[in-house]
Enzyme design. Structure first.
Site, PDB file in Angstrom:
ATOM      1  N   TYR A 117       1.108  -0.999   0.021  1.00 14.47           N
ATOM      2  CA  TYR A 117      -0.073  -0.152  -0.023  1.00 14.47           C
ATOM      3  C   TYR A 117       1.005   1.761   0.473  1.00 14.47           C
ATOM      4  CZ  TYR A 117      -3.161   4.166   1.389  1.00 14.47           C
ATOM      5  OH  TYR A 117      -3.674   5.199   1.200  1.00 14.47           O
ATOM      6  N   ASP A 137       0.467   3.624   7.895  1.00 14.60           N
ATOM      7  CA  ASP A 137      -0.890   3.596   7.780  1.00 14.60           C
ATOM      8  C   ASP A 137      -1.078   1.784   7.459  1.00 14.60           C
ATOM      9  OD1 ASP A 137      -3.443   2.665   6.520  1.00 14.60           O
ATOM     10  OD2 ASP A 137      -3.657   4.416   5.173  1.00 14.60           O
ATOM     11  N   HIS A 174      -3.516   0.404   6.406  1.00 18.10           N
ATOM     12  CA  HIS A 174      -4.068   0.455   5.236  1.00 18.10           C
ATOM     13  C   HIS A 174      -4.776  -1.176   5.199  1.00 18.10           C
ATOM     14  CE1 HIS A 174      -6.174   0.791   1.014  1.00 18.10           C
ATOM     15  NE2 HIS A 174      -6.122   2.069   2.087  1.00 18.10           N
ATOM     16  N   GLU A 233      -2.711   4.254  11.369  1.00 17.88           N
ATOM     17  CA  GLU A 233      -4.148   4.242  11.304  1.00 17.88           C
ATOM     18  C   GLU A 233      -4.287   2.754  10.529  1.00 17.88           C
ATOM     19  OE1 GLU A 233      -3.578   7.285   8.023  1.00 17.88           O
ATOM     20  OE2 GLU A 233      -5.390   6.421   6.370  1.00 17.88           O
ATOM     21  N   GLU A 254     -12.323   5.551   7.258  1.00 13.92           N
ATOM     22  CA  GLU A 254     -12.413   6.322   5.767  1.00 13.92           C
ATOM     23  C   GLU A 254     -12.466   5.852   5.028  1.00 13.92           C
ATOM     24  OE1 GLU A 254      -7.931   5.806   5.118  1.00 13.92           O
ATOM     25  OE2 GLU A 254      -8.002   4.763   3.409  1.00 13.92           O
ATOM     26  N   ARG A 301     -10.968   9.499  11.355  1.00 14.61           N
ATOM     27  CA  ARG A 301     -10.711   9.954   9.221  1.00 14.61           C
ATOM     28  C   ARG A 301     -11.665   9.807   8.801  1.00 14.61           C
ATOM     29  NH1 ARG A 301      -6.217  10.777   7.871  1.00 14.61           N
ATOM     30  NH2 ARG A 301      -6.041   8.768   6.471  1.00 14.61           N
ATOM     31  N   HIS A 342     -10.174  12.167   5.964  1.00  8.35           N
ATOM     32  CA  HIS A 342      -9.550  11.476   4.873  1.00  8.35           C
ATOM     33  C   HIS A 342      -9.120  12.719   3.432  1.00  8.35           C
ATOM     34  CE1 HIS A 342      -9.168   7.889   1.827  1.00  8.35           C
ATOM     35  NE2 HIS A 342      -8.092   8.253   2.031  1.00  8.35           N
ATOM     36  N   GLU A 374      -5.087  15.579   6.490  1.00 14.22           N
ATOM     37  CA  GLU A 374      -4.422  15.237   5.387  1.00 14.22           C
ATOM     38  C   GLU A 374      -5.283  15.881   3.473  1.00 14.22           C
ATOM     39  OE1 GLU A 374      -3.500  10.407   3.170  1.00 14.22           O
ATOM     40  OE2 GLU A 374      -5.472  10.829   3.928  1.00 14.22           O
TER      41      GLU A 374
HETATM   42 CO    CO Z   1      -5.775   5.514   5.077  1.00 12.91          CO
END
Ligand code: CO
Length: 441
Positions: free
Chosen positions: A193, A248, A250, A274, A300, A321, A350, A377
């Site tokens: 990622y 992150d 992810h 994250e 997100e 987020r 996000h 971000e």
């Molecule tokens: Co993320």
């Protein structure tokens, strides 16, 4: 904008009604006349399809823009707005944002989900844009005004190995960034990622795009998890303690790996970790919280204010987020911030590059106005074609982003330019384990 006040003596004397400005009178007669969708991909990239919504009012020249981008379902959202939302909006008063939000939320019996909520988010942003233009004020003024003069932001630095990521981090520090998200390709992996893929992966991905099918990427989480504490040890040695660091995950690891990782990263004092688990495994946050002090961020992929709510009310995370393009727009961003505020949980909306500058502006309006802002971000390196389509984007300076004080969201879309860059069919990759089973992106 000044309005004459109707004084007590004036009323007694039967004085004429005070003069009202055009802008102040407009809301009483406003109606939604049309709802148009523009899908554009100025960057011609796999993640670059933007779904923009234009809500046109009965007042000549008064319209609002919103961002309903939902990467991976762009055309479904566009069609949903045109076929199912537009008929419910024509003729309504665009000033009644909360009423319209509730109406559109309850409109489909099978409600919520990413397509419905992204569509609603875009409409919501467009309505705030209209209200701001009517008031002659930027949206953040309608939300309570600036609680700060600029927004702390971060950038992603990545590499094929520690050294490459470390050098990218130093370049970002030279550009003024105080917070960095650090991602590195795991040993033995061809991709990951937010990391540069190998040449072989790049070619395989391009071949799949040409064939019109989703590319495939191999992912094994164990080596990646073992690598991360070493990465952050390296980064602390290279960059020192002053810089703030984010990573992150992810959602690519198991619940027990997430627990181990949050503990193992404690010595490196992250700004936040994250998306440590998949949204299907939220109960894991209770386990992590009992055992690790690493700050946690999540949200997100949530499509509304109800998802993940217990993570706020049980104080199991440190940053919310939510993506204002998916969770219900400015209206919901403001509400989520208010729910999180008494717990000391901060916002980190996000703001990746696969949402348009319209949403990036919306993020900033909410972030500027909430008490419990954490970080924003924000993409700032837009290519020339995107600058042709969008009149502006948040500006970057020395570790912070900021926006201007134009009425509404403060951004316009050049529809002629957008038409030059139509939808581009590019499928997101499928992630496969070594045994060829499916895995979270
Ligand atoms: Co993320």
């Amino acid at each position: 904008m000044k309005m004459k006040r109707r004084g007590f003596m004036g009323m007694l004397a039967g004085a004429a009604l005070p003069m009202r400005t055009e802008a102040a009178r407009a809301p009483r007669h406003l109606k939604i006349q049309d709802v148009q969708v523009v899908v554009t991909n100025p960057e011609r990239s796999a993640m670059g399809n933007f779904v923009l919504v234009k809500v046109v009012t009965s007042e000549s020249g008064l319209y609002g823009w919103g961002d309903a981008t939902c990467t991976g379902s762009e055309l479904a959202v566009a069609r949903f707005i045109e076929a199912h939302m537009r008929p419910a909006l024509i003729g309504r008063d665009p000033m009644r944002i909360e009423d319209i939000w509730q109406t559109l939320f309850l409109l489909p019996y099978y409600r919520s989900g990413s397509v419905h909520m992204s569509a609603l988010s875009g409409i919501d942003m467009a309505l705030w844009d209209i209200k701001g233009k009517v008031a002659g004020l930027p949206v953040y003024e309608l939300l309570g005004g600036r609680a700060r003069s600029k927004l702390l932001t971060y950038t992603s630095v990545s590499g094929r190995d520690f050294q490459e990521a470390g050098e990218a981090a130093q370049r970002a520090r030279e550009r003024g960034y105080k917070v960095l998200k650090v991602q590195v390709r795991a040993p033995g992996m061809e991709s990951g990622y937010a990391v540069p893929p190998s040449e072989r992966q790049r070619e395989a991905t391009e071949k799949a795009h040409q064939a019109g099918v989703p590319p495939s990427e191999l992912w094994e989480p164990a080596g990646y998890v073992r690598m991360l504490p070493k990465l952050f040890e390296y980064m602390r040695q290279k960059l020192g303690d002053e810089v703030e660091l984010i990573h992150d995950v992810h959602e690519r690891i198991t619940p027990s790996q997430a627990l181990w990782l949050a503990k193992a990263l404690e010595p490196y004092n992250l700004f936040f970790l994250e998306d440590p688990v998949r949204p299907e495994h939220l109960d894991t946050f209770r386990l992590i919280r009992q055992q690790a002090a690493t700050p946690l961020a999540m949200g997100e992929v949530w499509t509304g204010q109800w998802e993940g709510l217990f993570l706020i009310t049980e104080h199991l995370i440190d940053y919310v987020r939510h993506d204002l393009c998916h969770c219900g727009g400015i209206t919901i961003g403001k509400k989520i911030a208010a729910i999180a505020e008494p717990y000391g949980i901060l916002t980190a909306w996000h703001g990746p590059s696969n949402i348009s500058p319209v949403a990036q502006m919306a993020n900033c309006h909410v972030s500027l106005s909430v008490a419990n802002f954490g970080i924003q971000e924000c993409r700032t390196n837009w290519p020339e074609a995107a600058r042709e389509v969008f009149s502006t984007a948040p500006s970057y300076s020395d570790g912070y982003v900021n926006i201007g004080d134009e009425p509404g969201l403060g951004i316009d879309v050049n529809e002629k330019a957008a038409a030059k860059y139509p939808y581009l069919a590019r499928h997101r990759p499928t992630i496969r384990r070594a045994d060829d089973s499916a895995w979270a992106y």
